[in-house]
Design a protein around this motif. Structure first.
Motif, PDB file in Angstrom:
ATOM      1  N   ILE A  89      -2.473   0.665  -4.603  1.00 52.77           N
ATOM      2  CA  ILE A  89      -2.251  -0.687  -4.086  1.00 52.77           C
ATOM      3  C   ILE A  89      -1.527  -1.431  -5.203  1.00 52.77           C
ATOM      4  CG2 ILE A  89      -3.326  -2.809  -3.239  1.00 52.77           C
ATOM      5  CD1 ILE A  89      -5.703  -1.082  -2.312  1.00 52.77           C
TER       6      ILE A  89
ATOM      7  N   ASN B 191       0.843  -1.199   0.000  1.00 50.93           N
ATOM      8  CA  ASN B 191       0.000   0.000   0.000  1.00 50.93           C
ATOM      9  C   ASN B 191       0.874   1.243   0.000  1.00 50.93           C
ATOM     10  OD1 ASN B 191      -2.275  -1.515   0.169  1.00 50.93           O
ATOM     11  ND2 ASN B 191      -2.800  -0.948   2.286  1.00 50.93           N
TER      12      ASN B 191
ATOM     13  N   ARG C 124      -4.904  -6.337   3.558  1.00 46.52           N
ATOM     14  CA  ARG C 124      -5.447  -5.476   2.514  1.00 46.52           C
ATOM     15  C   ARG C 124      -6.393  -4.454   3.098  1.00 46.52           C
ATOM     16  NH1 ARG C 124      -5.874  -8.198  -2.960  1.00 46.52           N
ATOM     17  NH2 ARG C 124      -4.585 -10.007  -2.551  1.00 46.52           N
TER      18      ARG C 124
END
Lengths: 439, 439
Positions: B131, B50, B427
């Motif tokens: 991402i 990220n 995530r």
């Protein structure tokens, strides 16, 4: 910026300057003025411009002049291209006479004479760094680009020199600022001029390739977090430095960690298994150059312990680890703790070089941090410096200006309601006076 | 940066990205790590990184995300060249296995998937802006360059948006910062992302040419000081807007200045003769676009008086002057004074448009200056903003980071002794919640 132009044609640089350094890298008013000069028949008037700054940056007492090499390349290659001319036609008023564009298309700097201070010289306020002499229009058209090339280069070199003075001559200083710089080329400029200002190297690989600056780097936290258990270590065997049968380094490192836990007065299982796996895999990739980032989890109980276990394992195989990097926390305290442990281990296991391993520190370092760490008697050998160095946080621009000081032999000046902006008219010559004792 | 590569071959851009944006524009540790991953057999482990920041810049409440277009180009074209590989061979330890360089030479990003927020979107701390998902080594090798491309672009766009909010929507904002930027490309990035953040144009001609941004500019103090007396005016005649015999503009301007001196309550001979000559020559070059810098000598007694004399002369010939620029002094007071005189003249000589001429201000403007000028009820229509805008003086770097959050489906995190550095593993998905009333 010795950034080559073409990357396509056999990957050979076609020119030695960043493509963006070109006559259109300027303020539009230079070109609108050029037309007005041209219309007034003043293009060839002999002019003298001084490029100087009014105040040393960072509340300091000196400035390092840099950027000259780039200025010379720019002036030498100054030439508008056909697409430049088409673009200018499209942005200037329709009333501009077509002959002006022909004039621009053939403009060169052949009649311009540049006087300059040497690159890397220590300079002071109001001293002309560049004196640009020649036909009024051409000299005026050079202004913005020359300022752009000198301002940041000199600021950066000065900033780097100040870090060097704060750190002293025995500490290694590395520039780590690419990701926080003002764009890609801001990063390259920072690497180049930090090196000129007294840094030992950079993390920026392209700067290394283009400018022949030493490059440095080991690994990031992501490398450590990418391992979560010892089982992930696919290869566990390393050939000793002097050859022979590969040795199981995991087994040895675990044995060393047991022993060291007593020296550290901690429980070996408190140390991260993933971190040990990461360190071992890194040590097997670089057995002669093992330097580990030890603050991913907990410096003392995990990072330092795991590092020492791996370093002693390497030592068993005839290799010498290089040291550690700390990127967070109380750097003075953590570096002293690490040094204490290195010394303790050095004595206890009779490994003299272990005491003097390198300790690199790299979290948000600036000039004040270094001075404060000095006062706290840190044990750091090397600083990796990013944001504050490359952005020159304390003063992000050096206010160089470019002033017309003479035209056709007559001195010129601009008055101002701000008295510090008034400059001395006429040509300048500067002398540095030395006392009998040479100071 | 849509900076084209080749300038030699017919002056046609050979690529649409700055040449310096390439795989080696990275920190060396990305490559040393790549080798260790390769040695550990981890190159293909599926990873998720990220890219996010932890705090809004400028003590603010929002950030504008920018730089995506450049990131996409970089990722798409990611490929090491032969000379890159030779250079890497020369800087990595001799013990690095030759097969690793073959591996690098053929590395592509074909297995990388990028998720991103839209360019120009308002974003907040800890929200992933990018991402990056794919094989561990490739994702890791993209880190530094992606950060370099997002950090400054987003900071700049955010800074520009804040200036826009401070100035309100009716004020024109122009970026004038090239000479104070972090090198040539720092200047181009600033122009591009200031425009994205809400500016109306730039002085940077190359930015105009490359990015199709409106360019602006008139003249500098040097233009004014290059004239010292009325006799230097070689051409004094201008054809009226609707054609006819050329008119002696010097004679008219002197007559107007006599008349205006009474309105201004000053002596006409106090005004600079060189300045009047400069203004007239500039007006003859740009009769439809006359905008003059009026603070070279004294704003009220000289610059403003001379400007009004020339503007009224142009009016006699059917042309409308655009306005003035003030680059020093008390901008609120001077702009109000200028507006008062414009209104007085407008009424006295019955020239309605004269009252609403443009007043540009440009001396060291920052967000606070604009807010303070608003409080002082300035009469400025346009700000030209340099240093503070392009260097983002109040916070010269946005601290975006790039963190490994998942590997082979398992969440990852880095612990830290600084609690604000600890990130949420795994995530992320972010949602913006709206109330029933849409806020």
């Amino acid at each position: 910026m010795e950034v080559a132009v073409a990357r396509d044609a056999g990957d050979q640089p076609a020119s030695s300057q960043n493509w963006v350094v070109q006559p259109l890298l300027t303020d539009l008013y230079q070109i609108t003025m050029a037309y007005a000069y041209w219309k007034s028949g003043k293009t060839k008037e002999h002019s003298v411009f001084n490029l100087f700054f009014r105040k040393n940056p960072f509340h300091g007492e000196f400035t390092i002049f840099a950027g000259l090499e780039e200025c010379l390349k720019f002036v030498k290659n100054f030439r508008y291209s056909d697409t430049d001319i088409s673009y200018l036609r499209s942005v200037l008023p329709a009333s501009v006479e077509p002959e002006f564009f022909d004039y621009l298309r053939h403009l060169t700097t052949e009649d311009v004479v540049l006087h300059a201070v040497d690159e890397g010289e220590v300079v002071f306020p109001r001293v002309p760094l560049l004196i640009v002499e020649g036909p009024l229009v051409v000299c005026q058209l050079l202004e913005t680009t020359l300022l752009t090339l000198v301002n940041f280069a000199s600021l950066m070199a000065t900033n780097a020199a100040r870090y060097r003075m704060a750190a002293g001559k025995d500490i290694r200083l590395l520039e780590f600022g690419l990701r926080r710089s003002q764009g890609p080329d801001g990063g390259l400029s920072a690497s180049k001029y930090a090196y000129m200002g007294g840094f030992d190297g950079t993390s920026n690989v392209l700067a290394g390739k283009l400018f022949n600056i030493p490059v440095n780097g080991t690994h990031a936290h992501a490398y450590v977090t990418s391992f979560s258990e010892l089982e992930e270590l696919q290869n566990k065997r390393l050939v000793p430095r002097d050859g022979g049968e590969p040795v199981d380094v995991l087994e040895r490192a675990l044995a060393w960690r047991e022993k060291l836990a007593l020296v550290f007065n901690v429980l070996p299982e408190e140390a991260s298994a993933g971190e040990l796996a990461a360190f071992l895999s890194f040590a097997m990739a670089y057995p002669n150059g093992f330097l580990a980032l030890i603050d991913t989890y907990e410096v003392y109980r995990s990072g330092l312990l795991n590092f020492c276990a791996v370093a002693l394992t390497l030592n068993d195989l005839g290799y010498r680890a290089l040291g550690i990097r700390i990127d967070s926390g109380d750097l003075a305290y953590l570096s002293r703790t690490a040094r204490d442990m290195f010394e303790k281990i050095s004595q206890q296991f009779d490994i003299p070089w272990f005491a003097s391993m390198t300790i690199v520190a790299s979290n948000d370092i600036n000039e004040e941090t270094i001075i404060s760490l000095n006062e706290q008697e840190h044990s750091i050998n090397c600083f990796g410096i990013g944001t504050h160095l490359v952005t020159c946080q304390r003063q992000p621009a050096l206010g160089c200006v470019y002033k017309l000081v003479e035209i056709n032999g007559k001195p010129r000046m601009k008055l101002s309601q701000e008295v510090e902006k008034v400059s001395i008219p006429g040509r300048s010559a500067c002398y540095r006076l030395f006392g009998k004792d040479g100071t």
